[in-house]
Design an enzyme around this catalytic site. Structure first.
Site, short mmCIF file in Angstrom:
data_model
loop_
_atom_site.label_atom_id
_atom_site.label_comp_id
_atom_site.label_asym_id
_atom_site.label_seq_id
_atom_site.Cartn_x
_atom_site.Cartn_y
_atom_site.Cartn_z
N CYS A 170 0.87 -1.18 0.00
CA CYS A 170 0.00 0.00 0.00
C CYS A 170 0.91 1.23 0.00
CB CYS A 170 -0.98 -0.01 1.18
SG CYS A 170 -0.24 0.22 2.81
N ARG A 209 -3.18 -0.72 5.31
CA ARG A 209 -3.73 -1.82 4.52
C ARG A 209 -2.78 -2.99 4.33
NH1 ARG A 209 -5.27 1.75 -0.47
NH2 ARG A 209 -3.36 2.75 0.26
N ASP A 216 -8.10 3.44 1.45
CA ASP A 216 -7.16 3.80 2.51
C ASP A 216 -7.95 4.36 3.69
OD1 ASP A 216 -5.10 4.65 4.13
OD2 ASP A 216 -4.03 5.70 2.52
#
Length: 161
Positions: free
Chosen positions: A11, A17, A128
């Site tokens: 990420c 994440r 996100d």
């Protein structure tokens, strides 16, 4: 396949994440007695948080589902990751594009969007949660748990074939 399969989750900053996916998939591997046959890591496309643990909200949300992220530390993705890993899995299209530019020639087939492993959700990106509230972290966990199950099936197919 006799060598371990290796999976890298990516990420932006490697604090929300991708470490969550790292922890969730690591737990699935342990539950299925595959932790010695599949290697897992995570990295960020940007070097904002190198050496830092996952965001405390990610750790808290994961912990409520029995996933420990406390030993994971952020690092930046590097071109060599495409040589070391069989799967380089981007959490969203921006991460995918960044990783695509980083990818050495001939390694492009290893790069995929993580949500490809949960086609039934109809989502290509894991959002996100960094700037949102607690619900965003729960939503991310739901998506990651689903995609991790799909990835586990693929990895098991790879190991048996």
């Amino acid at each position: 396949m006799s060598e371990p399969i290796s999976v890298l989750f990516c990420c932006m900053g490697n604090i929300c994440r991708s470490p969550t996916a790292h922890g969730v998939f690591r737990r699935l591997l342990r539950e299925n007695n595959l932790e010695h046959r599949v290697l897992v890591d995570s990295a960020g496309t940007h070097a904002y948080h190198i050496g830092e643990p996952p965001d405390r909200r990610s750790q808290l949300a994961a912990k409520t589902r029995g996933v420990d992220l406390s030993d994971i530390r952020a690092r930046a993705a590097v071109p060599e990751d495409f040589v070391r890993f069989h799967y380089v899995l981007a959490m969203d299209r921006d991460n995918f594009d960044f990783l695509s530019a980083l990818c050495p020639p001939g390694q492009e087939g290893k790069l995929r969007l993580f949500m490809e492993f949960a086609p039934h959700l109809g989502q290509s990106d894991v959002p996100d949660p960094y700037y949102g509230g607690a619900r965003g972290f729960e939503q991310v966990l739901d998506m990651i748990e689903s995609a991790a199950q799909g990835l586990l099936h693929k990895v098991c197919d790879d190991l048996s074939g």
